[in-house]
Design an enzyme around this catalytic site. Sequence first.
Site, PDB file in Angstrom:
ATOM      1  N   HIS A  79       0.873  -1.234   0.111  1.00 45.63           N
ATOM      2  CA  HIS A  79       0.016  -0.232  -0.123  1.00 45.63           C
ATOM      3  C   HIS A  79       0.882   1.314   0.078  1.00 45.63           C
ATOM      4  O   HIS A  79       1.747   1.261   0.817  1.00 45.63           O
ATOM      5  CB  HIS A  79      -0.887   0.103   1.198  1.00 45.63           C
ATOM      6  CG  HIS A  79      -2.097  -0.963   1.102  1.00 45.63           C
ATOM      7  ND1 HIS A  79      -3.325  -0.601   1.908  1.00 45.63           N
ATOM      8  CD2 HIS A  79      -2.253  -1.905   0.197  1.00 45.63           C
ATOM      9  CE1 HIS A  79      -4.128  -1.573   1.423  1.00 45.63           C
ATOM     10  NE2 HIS A  79      -3.519  -2.383   0.550  1.00 45.63           N
ATOM     11  N   TYR A  90      -8.970   5.358   7.910  1.00 47.43           N
ATOM     12  CA  TYR A  90      -8.917   5.740   9.439  1.00 47.43           C
ATOM     13  C   TYR A  90      -9.760   6.816   9.806  1.00 47.43           C
ATOM     14  O   TYR A  90      -9.672   7.852   9.090  1.00 47.43           O
ATOM     15  CB  TYR A  90      -7.564   6.363   9.982  1.00 47.43           C
ATOM     16  CG  TYR A  90      -6.519   5.176  10.065  1.00 47.43           C
ATOM     17  CD1 TYR A  90      -6.380   4.452  11.172  1.00 47.43           C
ATOM     18  CD2 TYR A  90      -5.714   4.834   8.742  1.00 47.43           C
ATOM     19  CE1 TYR A  90      -5.356   3.547  11.340  1.00 47.43           C
ATOM     20  CE2 TYR A  90      -4.603   4.061   9.092  1.00 47.43           C
ATOM     21  CZ  TYR A  90      -4.569   3.236  10.167  1.00 47.43           C
ATOM     22  OH  TYR A  90      -3.451   2.208  10.468  1.00 47.43           O
ATOM     23  N   PRO A 110      -3.482  -0.118  19.084  1.00 48.57           N
ATOM     24  CA  PRO A 110      -3.296  -0.401  17.575  1.00 48.57           C
ATOM     25  C   PRO A 110      -3.238   0.619  16.568  1.00 48.57           C
ATOM     26  O   PRO A 110      -2.977   0.344  15.451  1.00 48.57           O
ATOM     27  CB  PRO A 110      -4.583  -1.357  17.786  1.00 48.57           C
ATOM     28  CG  PRO A 110      -5.555  -1.077  18.555  1.00 48.57           C
ATOM     29  CD  PRO A 110      -4.652  -0.404  19.734  1.00 48.57           C
ATOM     30  N   LYS A 136       1.694  -0.412  15.111  1.00 50.10           N
ATOM     31  CA  LYS A 136       3.102  -0.690  15.267  1.00 50.10           C
ATOM     32  C   LYS A 136       3.566  -1.871  16.226  1.00 50.10           C
ATOM     33  O   LYS A 136       4.825  -2.055  16.495  1.00 50.10           O
ATOM     34  CB  LYS A 136       3.333   0.956  16.095  1.00 50.10           C
ATOM     35  CG  LYS A 136       3.493   2.022  15.381  1.00 50.10           C
ATOM     36  CD  LYS A 136       4.449   1.712  14.124  1.00 50.10           C
ATOM     37  CE  LYS A 136       4.467   2.687  12.968  1.00 50.10           C
ATOM     38  NZ  LYS A 136       4.636   2.235  11.650  1.00 50.10           N
ATOM     39  N   TYR A 155       4.552   6.230   9.681  1.00 50.11           N
ATOM     40  CA  TYR A 155       3.729   5.187   9.464  1.00 50.11           C
ATOM     41  C   TYR A 155       4.332   4.027   8.746  1.00 50.11           C
ATOM     42  O   TYR A 155       4.495   2.822   8.927  1.00 50.11           O
ATOM     43  CB  TYR A 155       2.357   5.741   8.525  1.00 50.11           C
ATOM     44  CG  TYR A 155       1.515   4.826   8.473  1.00 50.11           C
ATOM     45  CD1 TYR A 155       0.388   4.693   9.275  1.00 50.11           C
ATOM     46  CD2 TYR A 155       1.606   3.491   7.793  1.00 50.11           C
ATOM     47  CE1 TYR A 155      -0.788   3.939   9.552  1.00 50.11           C
ATOM     48  CE2 TYR A 155       0.341   2.701   7.680  1.00 50.11           C
ATOM     49  CZ  TYR A 155      -0.693   2.646   8.638  1.00 50.11           C
ATOM     50  OH  TYR A 155      -1.525   1.904   8.545  1.00 50.11           O
TER      51      TYR A 155
HETATM   52  C1  PHB Z   1      -5.602  -4.338  10.978  1.00 49.59           C
HETATM   53  O1  PHB Z   1      -5.715  -4.684  10.048  1.00 49.59           O
HETATM   54  O2  PHB Z   1      -5.993  -5.245  11.959  1.00 49.59           O
HETATM   55  C2  PHB Z   1      -5.175  -3.119  11.532  1.00 49.59           C
HETATM   56  C3  PHB Z   1      -4.440  -2.303  10.568  1.00 49.59           C
HETATM   57  C4  PHB Z   1      -4.197  -0.963  10.964  1.00 49.59           C
HETATM   58  C5  PHB Z   1      -4.240  -0.453  12.138  1.00 49.59           C
HETATM   59  C6  PHB Z   1      -4.537  -1.372  13.474  1.00 49.59           C
HETATM   60  C7  PHB Z   1      -4.969  -2.682  12.960  1.00 49.59           C
HETATM   61  O3  PHB Z   1      -3.769   0.822  12.507  1.00 49.59           O
END
Ligand code: PHB
Length: 389
Positions: free
Chosen positions: A72, A200, A292, A296, A384
Amino acid sequence: MRTQVAIIGGGPSGLLLSQLLNKAGIATVVLERQTRVYVLSRIRAGVLEQGMVDLLNRAGCGARMARQGLPHDGCYLSTVQGQFRVDFHESVGQRVMVYGQTEVTQDLYAAQDAIGATIIHEAANVALHDVETEAPFVTYEKDGQTHRIDADWIAGCDGFHGVSRKTIPATVRREFEKVYPFGWLGILSETAPAADELIYANHPRGFALASMRNLRLSRYYLQVPLTDKVEDWSDEAFWAELKLRLPQEVAAKMETGPSIEKSIAPLRSFVTEPMRHGRLFLVGDAAHIVPPTGAKGLNLAASDVHYLFDGLSEFYGKGTTSGVDAYSARALKRIWGAMRFSWWMTSILHRFPDQTEFDQKIQESELLQLQTLDSARSTMARNYVGLPY
Ligand code: PHB
Ligand code: APR
């Protein structure tokens, strides 16, 4: 039994460390409390930094990831004003790899099997002894017997609830913690992802995240109060709430279906210092937890493994200890960088129960800066895709 490095915990940290050490000719024994099936049933995050991808390749277990992982270039941020994109590749020249932790763990087990590594499952009552001496050892119980493993070093890769961290005397250990007043309700469903990249979403009803494992497996999260129970949330209620929090145009065409996993996780930032005590090292979740937001956790486990592998290779290769001596400080420097980023991502995207109108305005201003300032986007992108090792 005798080995060079005894590894407590057969999660991603323990397996990756074991694989790298074995490939370098350094003997290990991995002691895991659970069965392999249990370890592989845990659903965790799935966004890998380039540093972790490189390390998996170095460990000889990157082939399936290269075929099935989804690179990505960026992600979307959504607010009530609309959605915008942060292009990591354009900002900092790197991308991330979407590939589930379950897949990573499976590939690590396969690689360990292929080289005949020793992994002992269902090892009960693991205890660490004499870590302050040059002859540490580990005891455990299995099949009604007590066993002993003598080692040069012990790597505590046994997660947040493991025994290793607690072996370090409280007088030596410092702990730093922040607990957030909400949790994440997550589901996995065999549906097409809502978008081509992760979304997000900051929404007055609470944070939401649209993520994925592959093109037929989606992972979604909703911010929920800590008092909520999984049983309170039917699939229908989950999808309805998710659609309210995601951008309208995404919600309108989103594929829904039955959940194949549903769970609630609390959010916490936690660091223990130092990460070495005598002949014991702490690695991964045994030493630190991040919320989460920003994905990270697994990536920090990988950078710890990188620094420790470096130190142990030097010790066995040259007989010198500068790398193992520097392990804790090198790892912690990067950990605090990721702590800051995960805390910041969490604070700009969630609704806090005690959020004032002032706090709300600051949050909106943070998001506006990301939308309009290259410098704000590139700071986010740098973090990120992963701070340098
Ligand atoms: C996930 O796909 O479980 C996931 C992806 C990004 C995040 C947290 C969890 O920031
Ligand atoms: N004895 C032996 N094994 C143990 C013990 C013990 N006393 N306690 C825990 N374990 C095992 C657990 O069963 C688990 O398989 O240690 C393993 C630790 O694995 P994880 O919790 O996955 O931690 P880690 O390997 O550091 O992985 C990095 O970062 O944020 C997360 O999602 C990410 O889980 C990932 C983690």
